[in-house]
Design an enzyme around this catalytic site. Structure first.
Site, short mmCIF file in Angstrom:
data_model
loop_
_atom_site.label_atom_id
_atom_site.label_comp_id
_atom_site.label_asym_id
_atom_site.label_seq_id
_atom_site.Cartn_x
_atom_site.Cartn_y
_atom_site.Cartn_z
N LYS A 71 0.84 -1.21 0.00
CA LYS A 71 0.00 0.00 0.00
C LYS A 71 0.87 1.25 0.00
O LYS A 71 0.57 2.22 -0.71
CB LYS A 71 -0.94 -0.02 1.22
N LYS A 139 -0.72 11.95 5.10
CA LYS A 139 -0.47 11.01 6.20
C LYS A 139 0.17 9.74 5.67
O LYS A 139 1.13 9.21 6.24
CB LYS A 139 -1.80 10.70 6.93
#
Length: 197
Positions: A71, A139
């Site tokens: 990811k 983030k």
């Protein structure tokens, strides 16, 4: 973190997979998310049918933690693609060439990508309603850079894009779609991308 959680689960006899997704809200609604899974093959085999309900592309990428690393790799590529597309659109606009025509000319070549197909029309339409918010991508890139630091891997382009996202957050764009990276490049070039050049 997922490796720590996986170890704690194993201590209790609980099986664990980490399985982050990509594809945003449209992919979630359509059940076409890319699901990047880390864990034991036997556990994956037991859960694959359930994961297929959410995703059109479900891949076991390695042991626990591999799904999250995958990811992070995905987020690097998405961020760099959006930033590069923003630069291309701004360059075209500033040169007096219709960015929409440039987009249509290059989309079928090597520069074409799923990111370009999703974000190019949004940029041309000046539609920055969130599919994936700037604050979330910032983030994610912070997590990428933290992991890279732990592994002693320099990621200069990722660091630059993460800073661009931070600047956009300071400008109040934290809840805009990450395609609003375009605004950062437009501001530096003093130009606004629009259809028709």
């Amino acid at each position: 973190m997922s490796q720590k959680i996986g170890a704690a689960c194993a201590d209790k006899g609980v099986e664990f997979l980490d399985a982050p997704v990509s594809g945003g809200e449209p992919g979630a609604i359509a059940g076409t998310l890319a699901v990047m899974v880390g864990g034991d093959t036997a556990v994956f085999d037991q859960c694959e049918a359930l994961l297929q309900v959410m995703g059109g592309n479900v891949v076991l990428t390695g042991d626990v933690g591999a799904g999250n690393i995958t990811k992070l790799a995905n987020q690097i590529i998405v961020a760099a693609n959006i930033e590069a597309l923003s630069e291309a659109m701004v360059l075209s606009q500033k040169a007096g060439v219709d960015p929409e025509r440039v987009f249509n000319a290059i989309r079928g070549g090597l520069a074409g990508s799923a990111v370009m197909e999703a974000k190019g029309p949004m940029m041309l339409d000046r539609n920055f309603r969130a599919g994936f918010r700037i604050r979330l991508h910032q983030k994610d890139l912070r997590n990428v850079l933290q992991t890279a630091t732990e592994l002693n891997v320099p990621l200069p382009v990722t660091a630059l894009v993460q800073q661009m996202l931070g600047s956009l957050m300071n400008d109040g764009e934290q809840d805009s779609d990450h395609s609003a990276i375009l605004h950062f490049i437009e501001k530096m070039a003093d130009v606004e991308v629009k259809r028709g050049g």
